[in-house]
Design a protein around this motif. Structure first.
Motif, PDB file in Angstrom:
ATOM      1  N   ILE A   1      27.992  47.722  46.398  1.00 50.90           N
ATOM      2  CA  ILE A   1      28.332  46.814  45.273  1.00 50.90           C
ATOM      3  C   ILE A   1      29.182  47.500  44.481  1.00 50.90           C
ATOM      4  CG2 ILE A   1      27.673  45.659  43.062  1.00 50.90           C
ATOM      5  CD1 ILE A   1      27.173  44.007  45.281  1.00 50.90           C
ATOM      6  N   CYS A   2      28.887  48.976  44.209  1.00 52.17           N
ATOM      7  CA  CYS A   2      29.679  49.728  43.207  1.00 52.17           C
ATOM      8  C   CYS A   2      31.116  50.290  43.963  1.00 52.17           C
ATOM      9  CB  CYS A   2      28.762  50.925  42.822  1.00 52.17           C
ATOM     10  SG  CYS A   2      27.442  50.652  41.485  1.00 52.17           S
ATOM     11  N   GLU A   3      30.720  50.384  45.133  1.00 47.60           N
ATOM     12  CA  GLU A   3      31.945  50.570  46.007  1.00 47.60           C
ATOM     13  C   GLU A   3      33.088  49.341  45.822  1.00 47.60           C
ATOM     14  OE1 GLU A   3      32.683  53.145  50.285  1.00 47.60           O
ATOM     15  OE2 GLU A   3      32.352  50.824  50.441  1.00 47.60           O
ATOM     16  N   TYR A   4      32.506  48.347  46.063  1.00 45.80           N
ATOM     17  CA  TYR A   4      33.543  47.300  45.718  1.00 45.80           C
ATOM     18  C   TYR A   4      34.391  47.231  44.465  1.00 45.80           C
ATOM     19  CZ  TYR A   4      34.621  42.517  44.301  1.00 45.80           C
ATOM     20  OH  TYR A   4      35.525  41.501  43.788  1.00 45.80           O
ATOM     21  N   LEU A   5      33.323  47.458  43.445  1.00 47.74           N
ATOM     22  CA  LEU A   5      33.681  47.487  42.117  1.00 47.74           C
ATOM     23  C   LEU A   5      34.862  48.411  41.768  1.00 47.74           C
ATOM     24  CD1 LEU A   5      30.433  47.144  40.248  1.00 47.74           C
ATOM     25  CD2 LEU A   5      32.322  45.333  40.043  1.00 47.74           C
ATOM     26  N   LYS A   6      34.686  49.599  42.524  1.00 46.57           N
ATOM     27  CA  LYS A   6      35.675  50.709  42.474  1.00 46.57           C
ATOM     28  C   LYS A   6      37.090  50.398  42.925  1.00 46.57           C
ATOM     29  CE  LYS A   6      35.946  54.173  45.429  1.00 46.57           C
ATOM     30  NZ  LYS A   6      35.685  55.547  45.978  1.00 46.57           N
ATOM     31  N   TYR A   7      37.035  49.588  44.074  1.00 47.69           N
ATOM     32  CA  TYR A   7      38.401  49.113  44.674  1.00 47.69           C
ATOM     33  C   TYR A   7      38.771  47.892  43.903  1.00 47.69           C
ATOM     34  CZ  TYR A   7      37.905  52.503  48.545  1.00 47.69           C
ATOM     35  OH  TYR A   7      37.846  53.775  49.454  1.00 47.69           O
ATOM     36  N   ALA A   8      37.709  47.183  43.436  1.00 49.01           N
ATOM     37  CA  ALA A   8      38.417  45.924  42.615  1.00 49.01           C
ATOM     38  C   ALA A   8      39.074  45.960  41.571  1.00 49.01           C
ATOM     39  CB  ALA A   8      37.212  44.905  42.649  1.00 49.01           C
ATOM     40  N   ILE A   9      38.433  47.093  40.696  1.00 50.45           N
ATOM     41  CA  ILE A   9      39.123  47.544  39.470  1.00 50.45           C
ATOM     42  C   ILE A   9      40.398  48.168  39.445  1.00 50.45           C
ATOM     43  CG2 ILE A   9      38.675  49.017  37.341  1.00 50.45           C
ATOM     44  CD1 ILE A   9      35.485  48.211  37.628  1.00 50.45           C
ATOM     45  N   ASN A  10      40.445  49.031  40.514  1.00 50.62           N
ATOM     46  CA  ASN A  10      41.519  49.712  40.643  1.00 50.62           C
ATOM     47  C   ASN A  10      42.895  48.868  41.218  1.00 50.62           C
ATOM     48  OD1 ASN A  10      41.822  53.022  40.761  1.00 50.62           O
ATOM     49  ND2 ASN A  10      39.691  52.332  41.508  1.00 50.62           N
ATOM     50  N   SER A  11      42.363  47.847  41.977  1.00 49.98           N
ATOM     51  CA  SER A  11      43.438  47.130  42.515  1.00 49.98           C
ATOM     52  C   SER A  11      43.947  46.006  41.332  1.00 49.98           C
ATOM     53  CB  SER A  11      42.774  45.755  43.703  1.00 49.98           C
ATOM     54  OG  SER A  11      43.615  45.152  43.736  1.00 49.98           O
ATOM     55  N   VAL A  12      43.158  45.634  40.289  1.00 46.46           N
ATOM     56  CA  VAL A  12      43.557  44.870  39.291  1.00 46.46           C
ATOM     57  C   VAL A  12      44.593  45.860  38.569  1.00 46.46           C
ATOM     58  CG1 VAL A  12      43.003  43.672  37.184  1.00 46.46           C
ATOM     59  CG2 VAL A  12      41.591  43.519  39.303  1.00 46.46           C
TER      60      VAL A  12
ATOM     61  N   VAL B   1      37.453  39.227  49.999  1.00 40.51           N
ATOM     62  CA  VAL B   1      37.372  39.043  48.527  1.00 40.51           C
ATOM     63  C   VAL B   1      38.623  39.698  47.869  1.00 40.51           C
ATOM     64  CG1 VAL B   1      36.284  39.526  46.056  1.00 40.51           C
ATOM     65  CG2 VAL B   1      34.745  38.603  48.277  1.00 40.51           C
ATOM     66  N   MET B   2      38.792  40.927  48.592  1.00 40.74           N
ATOM     67  CA  MET B   2      39.737  41.814  48.045  1.00 40.74           C
ATOM     68  C   MET B   2      41.153  41.152  48.300  1.00 40.74           C
ATOM     69  SD  MET B   2      38.451  44.442  46.394  1.00 40.74           S
ATOM     70  CE  MET B   2      40.075  45.137  46.410  1.00 40.74           C
ATOM     71  N   LEU B   3      41.233  40.682  49.312  1.00 39.84           N
ATOM     72  CA  LEU B   3      42.775  39.850  49.978  1.00 39.84           C
ATOM     73  C   LEU B   3      42.768  38.800  48.682  1.00 39.84           C
ATOM     74  CD1 LEU B   3      42.637  39.680  53.777  1.00 39.84           C
ATOM     75  CD2 LEU B   3      43.959  41.198  52.185  1.00 39.84           C
ATOM     76  N   GLN B   4      41.857  37.968  48.414  1.00 37.75           N
ATOM     77  CA  GLN B   4      41.737  37.037  47.431  1.00 37.75           C
ATOM     78  C   GLN B   4      42.294  37.492  45.920  1.00 37.75           C
ATOM     79  OE1 GLN B   4      38.514  34.479  46.710  1.00 37.75           O
ATOM     80  NE2 GLN B   4      39.631  32.731  46.470  1.00 37.75           N
ATOM     81  N   VAL B   5      41.843  38.791  45.449  1.00 38.00           N
ATOM     82  CA  VAL B   5      42.027  39.498  44.199  1.00 38.00           C
ATOM     83  C   VAL B   5      43.539  39.478  44.440  1.00 38.00           C
ATOM     84  CG1 VAL B   5      41.781  41.550  42.866  1.00 38.00           C
ATOM     85  CG2 VAL B   5      39.792  40.591  44.046  1.00 38.00           C
ATOM     86  N   ALA B   6      44.266  40.260  45.272  1.00 39.23           N
ATOM     87  CA  ALA B   6      45.427  40.505  45.335  1.00 39.23           C
ATOM     88  C   ALA B   6      46.226  38.969  45.366  1.00 39.23           C
ATOM     89  CB  ALA B   6      45.952  41.248  46.709  1.00 39.23           C
ATOM     90  N   ALA B   7      45.919  37.968  45.973  1.00 34.28           N
ATOM     91  CA  ALA B   7      46.550  36.800  46.080  1.00 34.28           C
ATOM     92  C   ALA B   7      46.544  35.949  44.654  1.00 34.28           C
ATOM     93  CB  ALA B   7      46.025  35.856  47.010  1.00 34.28           C
ATOM     94  N   THR B   8      45.351  36.403  44.058  1.00 23.64           N
ATOM     95  CA  THR B   8      44.994  35.469  42.602  1.00 23.64           C
ATOM     96  C   THR B   8      46.144  36.318  41.783  1.00 23.64           C
ATOM     97  OG1 THR B   8      42.822  35.025  43.209  1.00 23.64           O
ATOM     98  CG2 THR B   8      43.356  35.025  40.874  1.00 23.64           C
TER      99      THR B   8
END
Length: 207
Positions: free
Chosen positions: A19-30, A135-142
Motif C-alpha cells: 500500500i505504501c509503495e503504491y502511495l509513494k509512486y502515486a504521489i510522485n506521479s501527481v 490504477v497508475m495508468l488511470q492516474v496519468a490519464a486522469t
C-alpha cells in the motif's frame, strides 16, 4: 520488493508495504504530472511493468519517507482511514485539488488467518501488481483532463488517523479540506486481499 510472503501468502505487514509503495509512486506521479516541480528533478524508474517518475529532491524524498514509514505502522494497526494529497495555491492558500487514498481493511483468508493468528491473504503478488499498474495508468490519464494549474502551487499530505494515534514530532493536526465548486473522479481500486485501496481526485471546476 520487501514484502513478507511465501507461497502466495501475504502478511499484514507485507500488505501495508505494498500500500505504501503504491502511495509513494502515486504521489510522485501527481507531483510530476501536475508540474509542481521541474521535470528534470525527477528520474524514471520501472515498476509494475511501466515507467514511473520519482522526485530526486532531497526534501521531498525525506518528507515522503517519514510520512510513509509512519503511515505503514498505522496501517498495520488499522489506524488509518485515508491519506490526502492536497495541491495548494501558494499565493492565497486555496486548495485547488485533493487526491484521497482511502484504505479499507479486508479479512484476507479467514482459515489461514486463524491458523497463523494474524490476518494473511493468498492473492498472488503478480495479480496485485497488475491491478496497481492499471490504477497508475488511470492516474496519468486522469491528470490529462484536470484543469490547468496556472499559478504557483505547493502540496501537503494529510493522514486521517484515529484520535488515539500518537502524533510524531514536527507533525501537526490539520483542518479538513474544502474545495469550492468541486468535481470528483473515482479511479479504479486495487486489493491485496488484506487491504483495499481506493483513489479519488477532487478538483476545483474553472469558471
Amino acid at each position: 520488493m520487501s514484502q513478507q510472503q511465501t507461497s502466495n501468502t501475504i502478511t499484514l505487514r507485507g500488505s501495508a508495504q505494498i500500500i505504501c509503495e503504491y502511495l509513494k509512486y502515486a504521489i510522485n506521479s501527481v507531483l510530476f504530472q501536475r508540474g509542481l516541480y521541474p521535470p528534470e528533478t525527477f528520474k524514471a524508474e520501472q515498476q509494475y511493468g511501466i515507467t514511473l517518475l520519482l522526485s530526486e529532491d532531497p526534501e521531498i524524498k525525506k518528507f515522503l519517507m517519514n510520512l510513509l514509514s509512519q503511515s505503514e505502522e498505522w496501517i498495520v494497526t488499522k489506524k488509518v482511514r485515508k491519506l490526502s494529497l492536497v495541491i495548494i495555491n501558494v499565493a492565497n492558500k486555496e486548495v485547488l485539488e485533493c487526491w484521497d487514498f482511502n484504505v479499507q481493511y479486508e479479512d484476507g483468508d479467514p482459515t489461514l488467518s486463524q491458523e497463523k493468528n494474524e490476518t494473511v491473504g493468498t492473492k498472488e503478488l503478480k495479480k496485485i501488481q497488475q491491478e496497481i499498474r492499471d490504477v497508475m495508468l488511470q492516474v496519468a490519464a486522469t491528470i490529462s483532463y484536470l484543469p490547468f494549474l496556472d499559478c504557483r502551487c505547493t502540496f501537503d499530505v494529510y493522514v486521517h488517523a484515529k484520535p488515539d494515534c500518537e502524533i510524531p514530532d514536527k507533525w501537526a493536526e490539520a483542518e479538513s479540506v474544502s474545495i469550492a465548486n468541486a468535481q470528483n473522479v473515482q479511479l479504479k481500486s486495487f486489493s491485496t486481499s488484506v487491504h483495499k485501496m481506493e483513489t479519488v481526485v477532487t478538483y476545483k471546476l474553472v469558471d
